[in-house]
Structure formats: C-alpha cells, structure tokens
Write a protein that holds these residues in place. Structure first.
Motif, PDB file in Angstrom:
ATOM      1  N   ASP A 171       0.858  -1.176   0.000  1.00 21.24           N
ATOM      2  CA  ASP A 171       0.000   0.000   0.000  1.00 21.24           C
ATOM      3  C   ASP A 171       0.904   1.240   0.000  1.00 21.24           C
ATOM      4  O   ASP A 171       0.939   2.010   0.959  1.00 21.24           O
TER       5      ASP A 171
ATOM      6  N   ARG B  30       3.551  -0.661 -10.567  1.00 25.12           N
ATOM      7  CA  ARG B  30       2.268  -0.044 -10.212  1.00 25.12           C
ATOM      8  C   ARG B  30       1.123  -0.945 -10.654  1.00 25.12           C
ATOM      9  O   ARG B  30       1.105  -1.448 -11.768  1.00 25.12           O
ATOM     10  N   ARG B  31       0.172  -1.136  -9.746  1.00 28.18           N
ATOM     11  CA  ARG B  31      -0.995  -1.956 -10.050  1.00 28.18           C
ATOM     12  C   ARG B  31      -2.199  -1.050 -10.292  1.00 28.18           C
ATOM     13  O   ARG B  31      -2.224   0.090  -9.837  1.00 28.18           O
ATOM     14  N   PRO B  32      -3.216  -1.542 -11.001  1.00 26.91           N
ATOM     15  CA  PRO B  32      -4.394  -0.714 -11.298  1.00 26.91           C
ATOM     16  C   PRO B  32      -5.101  -0.181 -10.053  1.00 26.91           C
ATOM     17  O   PRO B  32      -5.723   0.884 -10.099  1.00 26.91           O
ATOM     18  N   ASP B  33      -4.985  -0.897  -8.924  1.00 24.22           N
ATOM     19  CA  ASP B  33      -5.657  -0.461  -7.689  1.00 24.22           C
ATOM     20  C   ASP B  33      -4.864   0.589  -6.916  1.00 24.22           C
ATOM     21  O   ASP B  33      -5.240   0.972  -5.810  1.00 24.22           O
ATOM     22  N   GLY B  34      -3.729   1.045  -7.482  1.00 29.59           N
ATOM     23  CA  GLY B  34      -2.930   2.081  -6.828  1.00 29.59           C
ATOM     24  C   GLY B  34      -1.845   1.537  -5.921  1.00 29.59           C
ATOM     25  O   GLY B  34      -0.992   2.282  -5.450  1.00 29.59           O
ATOM     26  N   ARG B  35      -1.874   0.234  -5.658  1.00 24.97           N
ATOM     27  CA  ARG B  35      -0.828  -0.361  -4.846  1.00 24.97           C
ATOM     28  C   ARG B  35       0.338  -0.770  -5.743  1.00 24.97           C
ATOM     29  O   ARG B  35       0.302  -0.557  -6.952  1.00 24.97           O
TER      30      ARG B  35
END
Length: 162
Positions: free
Chosen positions: A22, A116-121
C-alpha cells in the motif's frame, strides 16, 4: 501490512520475495535511494543499517553497514548494475566499486522492481540470484524469507509516511 504473494523462482539458484504494498513505486524507490532513511527500515529490528556509500548508477558503489544488538558489525559492499527511477534497482555483491571482483565471489545479485498496479498499490518484487545452490541455501539459512519479509513490511510502513 504488505500482502504476501507467491511468485516462482526462475531457476534453482533464485530466492523470491513478492509483496503487494500500500505504497506507490515512487515512495518505495525513494526509500531505497535515500541513504538517511535506511536506518528506519532496512534491517529487522533490533538490527539497524547505515549507508556508507550510494552511487545510483551502473558500477556505482552500493555500500552499507549493518549493526546488531550485541555489537555485531556486518559490512555489505557491492555495486549497482541498473537503476531505473521508480521502477527497478539491480545490485550485486559479486563486485565492489571499480568493478573489483569480491574476494568471496559474492552472495547474490538482486533485481528489485516496483510495479504499479491498477488499484494504486505496488507489486514489490525482489529476485535474488545466487552463483551456486550452496550460496542460495546459505542465504536461506541466514533468514532470507523472514528477514526480507520484515524489511518489506518496515519499508511499506515508512513509505506510507512520505
């Protein structure tokens, strides 16, 4: 706390640590490239680490010293092989500054990526390659999975404060 995920090693001489964090790639890269922040996260407590030299370029020094609670002092000298801002850091202890081969041949080469992941994490992935299976086993016995896992959790916690 970082979410542990399983990613298979590429071969029998590689140890892998993967976490979904996160924190952003920028935050994580900043911690890995800011010497004065290392004591906050780089070693499992009660150990601590200090950067003694950091030259973020291929062939640049990647040196730190770890200090244990009973007076232990462990120097890590190596070089950076690749640095891609906010994406990747590759370092090894097979060489020291000036491309001088390590006397003991070194323990590992680590490819550390921040995806970087699509969920912002961020997918925080450390692939540590070893020159022999024996060195891999030695690194495992030194506590690779537990130690690098604790360091990843500490890194995430500090990154979220940036």
């Amino acid at each position: 706390m970082a979410q542990k995920i399983d990613i298979a090693p590429n071969n029998d001489r590689e140890l892998v640590l993967a976490r979904i964090m996160d924190a952003t790639p920028e935050q994580l890269f900043k911690l890995w490239t800011t010497p004065e922040r290392f004591p906050e996260w780089f070693c499992p407590q009660p150990w601590r680490a200090e950067v003694t030299k950091m030259e973020l370029k291929p062939g640049g020094a990647s040196n730190n010293t770890m200090y244990g609670p009973d007076g232990e002092v462990f120097e890590n000298k190596g070089v950076y092989l690749e640095v891609v801002p906010n994406e990747k850091i590759v370092f090894t202890d097979a060489f020291t500054e000036g491309w001088v081969p390590a006397e003991d041949g070194g323990m590992m080469t680590c490819v550390l990526t921040f995806e970087r992941r699509p969920d912002g994490r961020t997918l925080y992935l450390a692939r540590c390659g070893h020159p022999t299976v024996e060195k891999l086993k030695q690194h495992e016995q030194m506590g690779f999975h537990e130690g690098w896992g604790i360091v990843a959790d500490q890194c995430e916690a500090v990154a979220k404060t940036l």
